[in-house]
Design a protein around this motif. Structure first.
Motif, short mmCIF file in Angstrom:
data_model
loop_
_atom_site.label_atom_id
_atom_site.label_comp_id
_atom_site.label_asym_id
_atom_site.label_seq_id
_atom_site.Cartn_x
_atom_site.Cartn_y
_atom_site.Cartn_z
N LEU A 141 0.81 -1.20 0.07
CA LEU A 141 -0.09 0.00 -0.07
C LEU A 141 0.78 1.31 -0.21
O LEU A 141 1.97 1.20 0.61
N PRO A 142 0.43 2.31 -0.66
CA PRO A 142 1.29 3.37 -0.49
C PRO A 142 1.67 4.16 0.71
O PRO A 142 0.99 4.05 1.55
N LEU A 143 3.07 4.73 0.49
CA LEU A 143 3.49 5.27 1.75
C LEU A 143 2.69 6.60 1.90
O LEU A 143 2.44 7.33 1.14
N VAL A 144 2.17 6.88 3.23
CA VAL A 144 1.52 7.97 3.26
C VAL A 144 2.32 9.23 3.77
O VAL A 144 3.07 9.10 4.90
N GLU A 166 3.08 6.65 -3.23
CA GLU A 166 3.22 7.61 -2.21
C GLU A 166 1.78 8.33 -2.28
O GLU A 166 1.21 8.40 -3.25
N MET A 167 1.30 8.35 -1.21
CA MET A 167 -0.11 9.29 -0.89
C MET A 167 0.45 10.60 -0.10
O MET A 167 0.90 10.28 1.22
N TRP A 168 0.25 11.79 -0.84
CA TRP A 168 0.57 12.98 -0.19
C TRP A 168 -0.74 13.60 0.66
O TRP A 168 -1.66 13.73 -0.27
N MET A 169 -0.63 14.13 1.89
CA MET A 169 -1.70 14.91 2.05
C MET A 169 -1.14 16.28 2.68
O MET A 169 -0.16 16.10 3.39
N GLN A 170 -1.49 17.40 2.17
CA GLN A 170 -1.10 18.81 2.60
C GLN A 170 -2.17 19.13 3.69
O GLN A 170 -3.39 19.41 3.67
N THR A 171 -1.81 19.50 4.83
CA THR A 171 -2.95 19.71 6.13
C THR A 171 -2.44 20.74 6.85
O THR A 171 -0.98 20.64 7.29
#
Ligand code: ZN
Ligand code: ZN
Length: 724
Positions: free
Chosen positions: A360-363, A578-583
Motif C-alpha cells: 500500500l502506498p506510503l502516506v 506515495e499518498m501525499w496530504m497537505q494539512t
C-alpha cells in the motif's frame, strides 16, 4: 399465465403512480372480464389519461363495497409478460412503507420508463424482435446450456482455474459457499475483491439451474470496465444475453431490453447502479454491493431509499445471499459485522493484502503551518511530483472544488460574487470568463469592474481545479519528461467531462501514458484502475474536518483511502508509491489512522464517539425537509406539524422515545430562490421511529393543507438521511 375465466366481471385492484401527496393510496379498483394474477402489468384509464399499472391485491379486503357498474374496465393486460413476483411486490411494499412514500410511486419508478407508454401490441413486437436477435447472437451451444446449465461445463473449470487466487481470496470464497451471510467483504484496495465477486457469482450460477446474480456498483462510470470482465467470464458459458447492465445512462430502449432479459430469466447476471436493486429477477440468488459505503447508493429524490440497505432486505426476503464489499465500509456495516457474540449480524471476510504482494502506498503529510501562507503546492510535494516525472511515472492531484476560484472578491469594498438566487457564491471559471452558480446554474460574464464600487481590481479568492491545473503548469514549465517533451497535464472534473465521450478519451490518455499529471475532483479518486499512477496528492483535504455533518470524517477517510488505492497498482513499478496530504492538522487522529492504513482503528474510534453522542448506528434518524417561498414559511410548517404531533401522538405514548428537534434552515438555505428548512427526528428504536413516522405522515399532509402553510411548495421525509 394463471388466468381463471369467470362469468362475472372481476373486481381488479391495480397499483398506479398517483401524485406523491394526493393522499390516494395508489391502489385503484377496475373490472376485467377475467381474473388477472397479482403482479400482472395492465393499462388502465385514470381521468382522461391511460396509465401503466400493476395488479396489486390490497392486503385486506376490508374496503367499502364498490358498485361494479361504476367501475371502469382495464384497457389492456400486458399478460404476454409473466407477472411480477410476490417477492418483488413485497420489496415494493416494504420500500414504500419504510421510506414513507406511496407504493404506486415506488413500483412505477422501478419499472423501465419505456414500458409506461407501450401498448400490448408494441410490447409483443419488441419481445419478438428480442427473441430473434438473441437467436442470431447466441453461440451454438447456448440453447443447450440455457436449458440445462446446472452442471459446470469443462470450459467453466478452465476459465475459473486460469485465475490464480490468493489464500485470502480462497478463504473468502470458501466461507461464502459454506455460510449463509450476509457477508461484508473487507478488502484493501487492490486485494482482488472483484475476482471474489466473480467467483461467488460463478458458484451461484452453477448451484441451481436458472440462478440469477445482481451486482451493484455506485457509479455509471464504473460499469463498462466491470461489464467487460463479467461478459468475458460468463457469456461464453451462458450465452451472449447472459450479462446485462442497468443504469440511467442507457437509452430507454436499452433499459427496457435489459429489464425484459432480467424479468424473463434470460439475463443471469445483472450489473447496475442503485436502481438495479428493484430489477425483476425471478430466480435471484446472490446480490453483490460493491463499494457499499458509497453515498450514491442513497437516492436523493422520490423515495429516498438506500439501495445497499434494500439489498440486504431483499436478500432475506428472497433467500438470496448478500455480499457487501469495501475497503472502507460504512460505519453502519462495520458495526453490523462485529463478532456475533457482540450482536453482529453480518459475517466479516477480511482480505488485507494486495494481489501480487504490492505494498500500500506510503502516506506522507505536509504540515502546511510551516509553508508560506499563499502556498498551494508545497515544495516537498512539488519535488516528489518532479521526481515521478523524471522516472516516467504519473501523479494524480486532487482538490474537491471545480472551477478556477470559488469566489471573486473586490479588493476595495465588501463585494463578493454571491448568487442572487442562492445562499452561495458564484464560482469563477477562467476558461470562458464566467461566474457560474453550481446550484441554480446562473451564469454571467465576469464584470469588468466591481458592480458595487466600480473598482476594476477584482480578485479570485481560493482555488479550484482549473486554477490548480494552471498553477502546476507554471511550476513545472521548465521540467522535461524523460523523452525531452514538456510535462503534460490533464484535468478531469464535471466541467471537462460534460460532453459525451470526453471522460473516456481523457481516461484513455491517462492509461496510455500520454499524460504525466492528472488533476481533478474526487471524481478521479474513485474506482478507476490507473496502473501507472505512483503518486496521489490531496491538496486541501482539511475542510471535511471542520464540517458540522457528523459523517464528514467518515467520508473523508474513505475518499483518501480510495485515492491512495489508485496508486501503485502495478507491481512491476519498483519504487514504493506515495499518498501525499497537505494539512494544517497533521496530528489529527484521522490522518494518523490513514498513515497506517488502519481503517479498523479509525472506525472503532468513530463508533465510540457516535455511541457517546447517541448518533447512528446507535440511534435512528429521519429528516423532514420543507421548501417554501420564505424561510419563515418553511420553518413555520415544520414547527406546526411538530406541535400537531405533540398533541396527537401523546396518547400512543410514541413521543416518549422520539425526539423532534426544532426546524432549522438547511446548510444551503436557499437554492434558486426557494428557501429550505429541515427538522430532525430521532429515536433509539428503529421500530418506534417507523411507527411515529407513519402516524405523523398524515398529520404532515393535513398541516400542509392549513391556510397558515400556503407558502409551502413541497416537503419530503428522508429516512436514514446521509446529509444532515
Ligand atoms: Zn467593490
Ligand atoms: Zn444560484
Amino acid at each position: 399465465m394463471t388466468q381463471i375465466p369467470v362469468t362475472e366481471k372481476c373486481l381488479t385492484q391495480v397499483l398506479v403512480h398517483t401524485p406523491a401527496h394526493s393522499q390516494m393510496a395508489g391502489v385503484l379498483s377496475y373490472w376485467n372480464e377475467t381474473l388477472l394474477a397479482p403482479g400482472t402489468l395492465v393499462r388502465v384509464p385514470l381521468g382522461q389519461r391511460e396509465l401503466l399499472g400493476v395488479v396489486w391485491p390490497a392486503e385486506q379486503a376490508s374496503e367499502t363495497v364498490l358498485d361494479p357498474a361504476k367501475l371502469r374496465p382495464i384497457t389492456a393486460a400486458l399478460d404476454i409478460l409473466p407477472p411480477l413476483s410476490a417477492h418483488w411486490r413485497a420489496l415494493i411494499n416494504f420500500t414504500a412503507s419504510y421510506y414513507q412514500r406511496s407504493a404506486g410511486e415506488v413500483a412505477l419508478a422501478a419499472l423501465p420508463p419505456q414500458l409506461r407508454d407501450m401498448s400490448s401490441v408494441q410490447l409483443r413486437r419488441r419481445l419478438k424482435k428480442l427473441a430473434k436477435s438473441a437467436k442470431t447472437q447466441s453461440l451454438p451451444t447456448d440453447s443447450a446450456l440455457n436449458k440445462t446449465p446446472s452442471k459446470p461445463t469443462p470450459e467453466a473449470d478452465t476459465v475459473a482455474s486460469a485465475v490464480v487466487l490468493t489464500k485470502e481470496q480462497r478463504q473468502a470464497i470458501r466461507r461464502f459457499r459454506d455460510e449463509a451471510g450476509p457477508f461484508l467483504l473487507f478488502g484493501a484496495t487492490g486485494s482482488g475483491k472483484t475476482e471474489v465477486f466473480m467467483q461467488c457469482a460463478a458458484s451461484t450460477l452453477v448451484s441451481s439451474s436458472g440462478a440469477q446474480v445482481l451486482v451493484m456498483v455506485p457509479e455509471i462510470n464504473l460499469t463498462p470496465q466491470l461489464e467487460a470482465r463479467f461478459k468475458a467470464r460468463f457469456c461464453p458459458l451462458y450465452g451472449a444475453e447472459a450479462v446485462v447492465s442497468m443504469h440511467s445512462g442507457m437509452t430507454p430502449a436499452q433499459r427496457l431490453n435489459s429489464w425484459l432479459a432480467a424479468h424473463s430469466g434470460a439475463a443471469r447476471v445483472v450489473l447496475g447502479t442503485r436502481m438495479a436493486v428493484f430489477a425483476s429477477m425471478p430466480q435471484l440468488q446472490l446480490i453483490v454491493v460493491d463499494e457499499e459505503h458509497d453515498p450514491s447508493y442513497k437516492s436523493s429524490e422520490g423515495a429516498r431509499y438506500s439501495a445497499r440497505d434494500l439489498a440486504v432486505y431483499r436478500g432475506r426476503l428472497e433467500g438470496a445471499k448478500v455480499m457487501l464489499g469495501s475497503a472502507t465500509p460504512s460505519l453502519e456495516s462495520w458495526h453490523h459485522s462485529r463478532p456475533a457474540a457482540e450482536g453482529g449480524r453480518y459475517l466479516r471476510l477480511e482480505m488485507p493484502s494486495r494481489v501480487g504482494g504490492g505494498q500500500l502506498p506510503l502516506v506522507r503529510r505536509v504540515d502546511m503551518n510551516h509553508q508560506a501562507k499563499s502556498c498551494i503546492i508545497s515544495s516537498p510535494l512539488l519535488a516528489a511530483i518532479t521526481g515521478r516525472i523524471a522516472r516516467g511515472e504519473q501523479s494524480m492531484v486532487f482538490l474537491n472544488r471545480r472551477g478556477y476560484a470559488p469566489v471573486l472578491q473586490c479588493s476595495d469594498c465588501d463585494w463578493k460574487s454571491e448568487c442572487r438566487h442562492c445562499s452561495a457564491y458564484r464560482v469563477f471559471h477562467k476558461i470562458d470568463r464566467t461566474l457560474r452558480c453550481h446550484h441554480c446554474g446562473l451564469s454571467e460574464r465576469v464584470p469588468r469592474a466591481c458592480p458595487a464600487c466600480g473598482n476594476p481590481d477584482i480578485m479570485p479568492l481560493g482555488r479550484g481545479t482549473e486554477r490548480l491545473e494552471e498553477h502546476l503548469a507554471e511550476l513545472l514549465r521548465g521540467v522535461r519528461r524523460p523523452d525531452g517533451q514538456p510535462v503534460r497535464i490533464v484535468r478531469i472534473d464535471a466541467d471537462t467531462t460534460r460532453l459525451k465521450g470526453a471522460l473516456e478519451s481523457q481516461l484513455s490518455q491517462v492509461h496510455t501514458g500520454e499524460v504525466d499529471i492528472l488533476v481533478g475532483t474526487q471524481m478521479i479518486a474513485k474506482g478507476h484502475d490507473f496502473r501507472r499512477i505512483t503518486l496521489v496528492a490531496a491538496v486541501n483535504p482539511d475542510n471535511a474536518l471542520y464540517s458540522s455533518d457528523f459523517r464528514a470524517p467518515e467520508r473523508l477517510f474513505s475518499l483518501l483511502m480510495q485515492a491512495a488505492g489508485r496508486a501503485g497498482r502495478d507491481e512491476t513499478v519498483a519504487n514504493p508509491s506515495e499518498m501525499w496530504m497537505q494539512t494544517f492538522l497533521p496530528t489529527h487522529p484521522l490522518y494518523e489512522a490513514l498513515k497506517k492504513h488502519d481503517y479498523p482503528a479509525f472506525a472503532d474510534s468513530q463508533l465510540k464517539e457516535r455511541q457517546q453522542a447517541a448518533m447512528p448506528p446507535f440511534s435512528f434518524q429521519a429528516l423532514v425537509r420543507a421548501e417554501a417561498r420564505s424561510q419563515e414559511a418553511a420553518q413555520g410548517f415544520l414547527n406546526l406539524a411538530r406541535r400537531v404531533a405533540a398533541d396527537q401522538c401523546d396518547t400512543a405514548n410514541l413521543l416518549a422515545q422520539v425526539t423532534l428537534y426544532p426546524a432549522v434552515p438547511m446548510s444551503m438555505a436557499r437554492i434558486a430562490n426557494i428557501e429550505r428548512a429541515q427538522m430532525l427526528v430521532e429515536s433509539p428504536s428503529r421500530a418506534t421511529l417507523q411507527r411515529f413516522l407513519s402516524a405523523w405522515q398524515g398529520m404532515l399532509h393535513s398541516t400542509r393543507a392549513d391556510p397558515e402553510c400556503k407558502g409551502v411548495i413541497r416537503w419530503a421525509i428522508d429516512v436514514d438521511p446521509l446529509n444532515i
